[in-house]
Motif scaffolding. Structure first.
Motif: not given
Length: 170
Positions: A70-91
């Protein structure tokens, strides 16, 4: 002899010694009752404990395996850079919605966030279904324009996707 029986049933000496200790604790609780065949009684307790421990180990293994699956694989967990991009897109999306005319923003929220059908939105806003479709098209266009020009680098997101793809292949 009981230890050998438990080792044979459980597969290793450590588990067998633990089961033997549990067995003596159980017997201590039953010390006041008379036992007609003490040897058979001891073997029965040992066999039952071994069975209980095998069942518990199987359940524990199944539960642990289910948890790991049930745990997400390493490729399913966003890294810090991807999370930052997603946060900017949401803003940028929030800013674009904030700049929209009230009716357009309402139509978008009702359709995308509240999953209302376009017919219900049309009735609520007092316009036709095609009017709702046009409002939604313009809303999507405004969001895309904001994403393209609002400092959010979609090329950066595409670069991250390409890098992630090469990491998987390599």
């Amino acid at each position: 002899m009981l230890l050998r029986l438990l080792v044979a049933r459980l597969g290793n000496r450590d588990d067998a010694e633990d089961a033997l200790q549990d067995m003596w604790l159980r017997i201590d609780q039953l010390a006041e009752q008379p036992i007609a065949q003490p040897a058979a009684f001891l073997y029965r307790i040992a066999a039952n404990l071994a069975t209980d421990r095998r069942i518990a180990a199987g359940r524990r293994g199944s539960r642990d395996a289910g948890w790991v699956e049930a745990q997400p694989g390493a490729d399913e967990v966003p890294d810090a850079e991807r999370a930052l991009v997603a946060r900017r897109e949401w803003q940028a999306v929030e800013a674009a919605i904030g700049e929209m005319p009230e009716r357009m923003a309402t139509a978008l929220r009702l359709f995308r966030l509240e999953a209302q059908p376009q017919r219900a939105i049309a009735e609520q806003l007092g316009i036709s279904v095609s009017g709702v479709e046009k409002l939604l098209q313009r809303a999507y266009r405004k969001i895309q324009e904001r994403l393209d020009s609002g400092g959010v680098d979609s090329a950066e997101a595409r670069r991250l996707d390409r890098e992630r793809g090469s990491d998987r292949a390599g």
